[in-house]
Design a protein around this motif. Sequence first.
Motif, short mmCIF file in Angstrom:
data_model
loop_
_atom_site.label_atom_id
_atom_site.label_comp_id
_atom_site.label_asym_id
_atom_site.label_seq_id
_atom_site.Cartn_x
_atom_site.Cartn_y
_atom_site.Cartn_z
N GLU A 127 -50.66 55.66 -12.81
CA GLU A 127 -50.78 56.89 -13.59
C GLU A 127 -52.23 57.33 -13.56
N THR A 128 -52.46 58.63 -13.56
CA THR A 128 -53.82 59.15 -13.73
C THR A 128 -53.76 60.33 -14.69
N HIS A 129 -54.79 60.45 -15.51
CA HIS A 129 -54.95 61.59 -16.41
C HIS A 129 -56.41 62.02 -16.34
N LEU A 130 -56.63 63.30 -16.11
CA LEU A 130 -57.98 63.80 -15.87
C LEU A 130 -58.30 64.98 -16.78
N PHE A 131 -59.46 64.88 -17.43
CA PHE A 131 -59.97 66.00 -18.21
C PHE A 131 -61.22 66.55 -17.54
N PHE A 137 -64.90 66.50 -25.03
CA PHE A 137 -63.53 66.01 -25.19
C PHE A 137 -62.57 67.20 -25.20
N PRO A 138 -61.32 66.97 -24.86
CA PRO A 138 -60.32 68.04 -25.05
C PRO A 138 -60.03 68.22 -26.53
N ARG A 139 -59.35 69.32 -26.85
CA ARG A 139 -59.01 69.60 -28.25
C ARG A 139 -57.50 69.68 -28.43
N SER A 144 -59.15 70.15 -33.35
CA SER A 144 -59.91 68.90 -33.45
C SER A 144 -59.94 68.19 -32.10
N PHE A 145 -60.99 67.39 -31.90
CA PHE A 145 -61.13 66.65 -30.65
C PHE A 145 -60.06 65.56 -30.54
N THR A 146 -59.69 65.24 -29.31
CA THR A 146 -58.78 64.13 -29.04
C THR A 146 -59.16 63.51 -27.70
N VAL A 147 -58.86 62.22 -27.55
CA VAL A 147 -59.06 61.58 -26.24
C VAL A 147 -57.76 60.93 -25.76
N ALA A 148 -56.64 61.29 -26.38
CA ALA A 148 -55.35 60.78 -25.93
C ALA A 148 -55.09 61.29 -24.52
N GLN A 151 -53.12 64.39 -23.55
CA GLN A 151 -53.66 65.71 -23.85
C GLN A 151 -54.56 66.25 -22.75
N TYR A 152 -54.82 65.45 -21.72
CA TYR A 152 -55.68 65.91 -20.63
C TYR A 152 -54.90 66.91 -19.78
#
Length: 202
Positions: A127-131, A137-139, A144-148, A151-152
């Motif tokens: 698996e890969t997830h990229l922001f 950080f994404p919101r 609000s900020f998230t790093v889950a 959510q990327y």
Amino acid sequence: MKTIFKFFLVSLLISFASCEKSEISNENDFLEAESRESIDAKGCETAFAYDKEGICFIDDDDLNSNRWGWSIGPLSAPFNGAYDIYQGAGRCDLDNGELVGTLKVSYQLDGTVSVDYEAFEGFGFYETHLFIGDEKFPRKNNGSFTVAPGQYPYGDSIPDGTDLVSYSESGFSGDIYIIAHSVVCYYEKKDDDKGDDKGDEN
């Protein structure tokens, strides 16, 4: 009488559609759980690209999170760089982790960002997830900020695994930040992936 019959017919159709949707949802949940069990059975770990100047999630005052990982940046175009990918480095402690690959990043003046996940021999990405964004950080939808990782904005699932995952995204300007998450498992290339170029034998 006709009104009662129509009401009964509509109710029956709604009930049928609801049951069908529920069955599909349950089937998807089962397949997702089955896929997750298959990945977990491979001895997989969460991994993130690391930069010594990066922002550890746990240490950031703007983020209320117990997740580990790093936000890399700010990066300005033109830029070309490479970062280590560590798995299992809980609390951003590299002594707890293992080096499993390299993340290569290219940010061009035309606003194109190219990112390559490259795994070391014996490891693969499942698996890969990229922001990529102009904030660290994404919101969430509430701002609000998230790093889950879910959510990327960019992501991929590779049930059979691979040692290379590439992204190319455009439309960026100014400074950017990158978070590169992955699920890494032990992996061996199949024979048909290794190529058959053995040279000429005379």
